[in-house]
Enzyme design. Structure first.
Site, short mmCIF file in Angstrom:
data_model
loop_
_atom_site.label_atom_id
_atom_site.label_comp_id
_atom_site.label_asym_id
_atom_site.label_seq_id
_atom_site.Cartn_x
_atom_site.Cartn_y
_atom_site.Cartn_z
N MET A 38 0.85 -1.20 0.00
CA MET A 38 0.00 0.00 0.00
C MET A 38 0.88 1.25 0.00
SD MET A 38 -3.44 -0.94 2.01
CE MET A 38 -2.84 -0.74 3.67
N LEU A 41 6.65 3.25 1.47
CA LEU A 41 7.57 2.12 1.57
C LEU A 41 8.66 2.34 2.62
CD1 LEU A 41 7.95 1.38 -2.25
CD2 LEU A 41 6.38 0.31 -0.61
N HIS A 45 9.26 -3.34 3.53
CA HIS A 45 8.86 -3.61 2.13
C HIS A 45 10.10 -3.95 1.30
CE1 HIS A 45 5.58 -0.64 3.33
NE2 HIS A 45 4.88 -1.68 2.94
N GLN A 69 -10.15 -2.60 2.36
CA GLN A 69 -9.68 -3.32 3.55
C GLN A 69 -9.60 -2.45 4.79
OE1 GLN A 69 -5.74 -4.18 1.64
NE2 GLN A 69 -4.95 -3.93 3.72
N GLY A 156 4.71 -10.21 4.05
CA GLY A 156 5.49 -10.11 5.28
C GLY A 156 4.80 -10.77 6.47
N LYS A 158 4.92 -9.79 9.40
CA LYS A 158 4.38 -8.75 10.27
C LYS A 158 2.86 -8.87 10.29
CE LYS A 158 3.70 -4.21 11.47
NZ LYS A 158 2.39 -4.03 10.90
N VAL A 185 10.72 -6.94 9.73
CA VAL A 185 11.87 -6.04 9.88
C VAL A 185 11.53 -5.03 10.98
CG1 VAL A 185 13.35 -4.35 8.71
CG2 VAL A 185 12.50 -6.35 7.46
N SER A 194 6.31 -0.07 10.19
CA SER A 194 4.95 0.00 9.66
C SER A 194 4.76 1.39 9.08
CB SER A 194 3.95 -0.23 10.80
OG SER A 194 2.67 0.26 10.43
N ARG A 196 2.26 3.06 9.32
CA ARG A 196 1.51 3.84 10.31
C ARG A 196 2.40 4.46 11.39
NH1 ARG A 196 -2.22 -0.27 9.20
NH2 ARG A 196 -4.23 0.51 8.45
P1 AMP Z 1 1.47 -2.85 3.50
O1 AMP Z 1 2.01 -1.82 2.56
O2 AMP Z 1 1.48 -2.42 4.92
O3 AMP Z 1 0.15 -3.41 3.04
O4 AMP Z 1 2.49 -4.06 3.45
C1 AMP Z 1 2.87 -4.67 2.24
C2 AMP Z 1 3.61 -5.92 2.56
O5 AMP Z 1 4.76 -5.61 3.33
C3 AMP Z 1 2.79 -6.90 3.40
O6 AMP Z 1 3.02 -8.23 2.94
C4 AMP Z 1 3.32 -6.69 4.79
O7 AMP Z 1 3.19 -7.83 5.62
C5 AMP Z 1 4.78 -6.39 4.49
N1 AMP Z 1 5.38 -5.66 5.62
C6 AMP Z 1 4.90 -4.53 6.20
N2 AMP Z 1 5.70 -4.17 7.24
C7 AMP Z 1 6.68 -5.10 7.31
C8 AMP Z 1 7.81 -5.30 8.17
N3 AMP Z 1 8.08 -4.49 9.18
N4 AMP Z 1 8.60 -6.37 7.93
C9 AMP Z 1 8.33 -7.24 6.92
N5 AMP Z 1 7.29 -7.10 6.08
C10 AMP Z 1 6.47 -6.05 6.26
#
Ligand code: AMP
Length: 291
Positions: A38, A41, A45, A69, A156, A158, A185, A194, A196
């Site tokens: 999303m 980055l 990511h 979502q 991830g 996470k 990570v 994150s 957020r």
């Molecule tokens: P998002 O942009 O938050 O939807 O995350 C995109 C992808 O990155 C998802 O598969 C998450 O699980 C992964 N992700 C987000 N934060 C982390 C992190 N700290 N470590 C590893 N993967 C992550």
């Protein structure tokens, strides 16, 4: 933004162009890896991108803040959007294609949402806490899989439960894609990265460390022989009760595969936590293995 090429990296905004490019690439015998994101980055990511580079010939990163979502509209509004810097980060990571569709490209007006039957693993933890969340995740991921038809997709840990939901969805709908996952990570202090986190103040980030400290405390207890989940959870909750500006949404120990609650840890278990810090909802988890 138009579809185009930036320093060898392709930026695609239209779903039909993405499909066509992916189909031709597949026909040319190349292995396609997809990493859905999303945006906003961060190093979490980027770790997925690096794994993606190793697993295939062509790496496609999708960037789309998926409205379906978000169960909380204000969370959707406030979600960070940094497309220009994200593109720059992707270029540095030698991503081949950034797929950044517009909202109506993914959800055309008048489209009847397909009926989604969620797997059981979606009915716990984030499921009841964020009604509609996993329907939205499954909807967008299955759309992305149909557009890109990747050989491999990487997620991830996470979002551990998300990985389990997608694994089950792929099994149920027989998508010909291999799902891989990467470890969480963290910052040096332990905070799970994150998008957020950017909404937290300096003190908020400090407070958010309570989450990873709680995970570590649980691992310590289990590595010293404690197997009873009620004993572990009671101790962990005691440590979190008195904190101001910190509210636990849930703190649970479940079987790592079925995500069903357990009383005694005999097989790998998942400790999952969701908490609000300064009004920002953060999630984290770890695996607990009995000694
Ligand atoms: P998002 O942009 O938050 O939807 O995350 C995109 C992808 O990155 C998802 O598969 C998450 O699980 C992964 N992700 C987000 N934060 C982390 C992190 N700290 N470590 C590893 N993967 C992550």
């Amino acid at each position: 933004m138009t579809n185009g090429n930036l320093h060898g990296m392709k930026i695609v905004t239209q779903t039909d162009k993405m499909s066509r490019w992916a189909r031709e690439t597949r026909k040319a015998g190349k292995t396609i890896v997809l990493v859905p994101t999303m945006g906003a980055l961060h190093a979490g990511h980027l770790a997925l991108f690096r794994e993606g580079r190793r697993k295939g010939d062509v790496l496609i990163v999708s960037i789309f803040v998926n409205p379906a979502q978000f169960n909380d509209p204000s969370d959707y509004e406030r979600y960070p959007r940094e497309l220009e810097t994200d593109i720059e980060k992707c270029r540095k990571e030698k991503v081949d294609v950034v797929f950044a569709p517009a909202k109506d490209g993914m959800y055309p007006a008048g489209e009847r949402p397909e009926r989604i039957l969620l797997p059981d693993v979606a009915n716990v933890l984030e499921g009841p806490s964020r009604p509609g969340h996993f329907e939205g995740v499954v909807r967008i991921v299955s759309k992305l899989f149909r557009i890109v038809e990747p050989h491999v997709a990487i997620f991830g840990l996470k979002d551990y439960q998300q990985v389990r939901v997608i694994q089950e969805m792929v099994k149920g709908q027989k998508f010909p894609v291999i799902i891989l996952s990467c470890p969480t990570v963290r910052t040096r202090e332990g905070l799970a990265l994150s998008s957020r986190n950017s909404r937290l103040s300096e003190q908020g980030r400090e407070k958010a460390l309570l989450i990873s400290r709680t995970l570590k405390a649980a691992q310590y207890l289990v590595s010293h022989g404690e197997k009873k989940t009620d004993v572990i959870l009671k101790k962990l909750k005691k440590g979190l009760m008195k904190e101001e500006d910190f509210r636990i949404d849930y703190l649970r120990i479940v079987d790592a595969e079925t995500l069903e609650e357990i009383e005694i840890i005999t097989r790998p278990a998942l400790l999952a936590v969701a908490a609000f810090v300064e009004g920002v909802r953060l999630i984290d988890n770890c695996i607990l293995e009995a000694v």
